[in-house]
Design a protein around this motif. Sequence first.
Motif: not given
Length: 232
Positions: A135-157
């Motif tokens: 996404d050239e407007g935001r510099g976002l690329c397809m990202t691979g991630i472990r589900r629990y690490r994503l969830l932990n980041a969401l819960l912290e936020h």
Amino acid sequence: MLRAAPRAGRTVRILAHPVEQLHPTVRAAHSRTANSSSAWPGLRVAVVGCGVGGPVLAMMLKKYLGCTPVVFERVYDIKEVGAGISLAHNGLRVLDSLGLAQKIQNEVGEVAHFTEVLKPNGKRIVHVPTAARFDEGRGLCMTGIRRYRLLNALLEHMRQMDIPLKLGKQLADIQQDTSKAGSASGKQVATLLFRDGSSYEADLVVGCDGLRSTTRTVIKGKDEPPPRLATS
């Protein structure tokens, strides 16, 4: 948003949009409001289920509509479960609206430079370079991630946004009290009953508890067939 077909006199409202579809709707509501924190002040939203969708929805509702969400989860501890997943541009744009995309992409996950589909013997069927399709407007690329690490980041936020998470709350039933009016909506309130004997009153109930959704069973009845999903 839709009103579920009443069962035994119930008319509990549920939010039926996936997060990907809800995002532009919330954006539109925000653009029509001079102050996002005053859109639906005090609207009590009970989010049932703390997977990925529940926390994201709760944060969007608070940030853009000024709601007061509470997330309920049946387990007593958030464990490291789940496999790796890929976040495409549509999902990253939702996280970007919460100020999370760059952290998820660069600190929690890893940019997926390519995607391959292989046969069981390891022979390549297709190879797609994904890092170049950003996404050239935001510099976002397809990202691979472990589900629990994503969830932990969401819960912290979510904690930083002062959104409560109630663990060990397995939904047993939802009842509607016709004698009470909601705190902000002026509509009838729904009471969530949990198996530990506790309860919670809400103006809006959102089921984010997966394919075997207890919320769906409570609202639609036990004879309601499970959803059918297909990919091609």
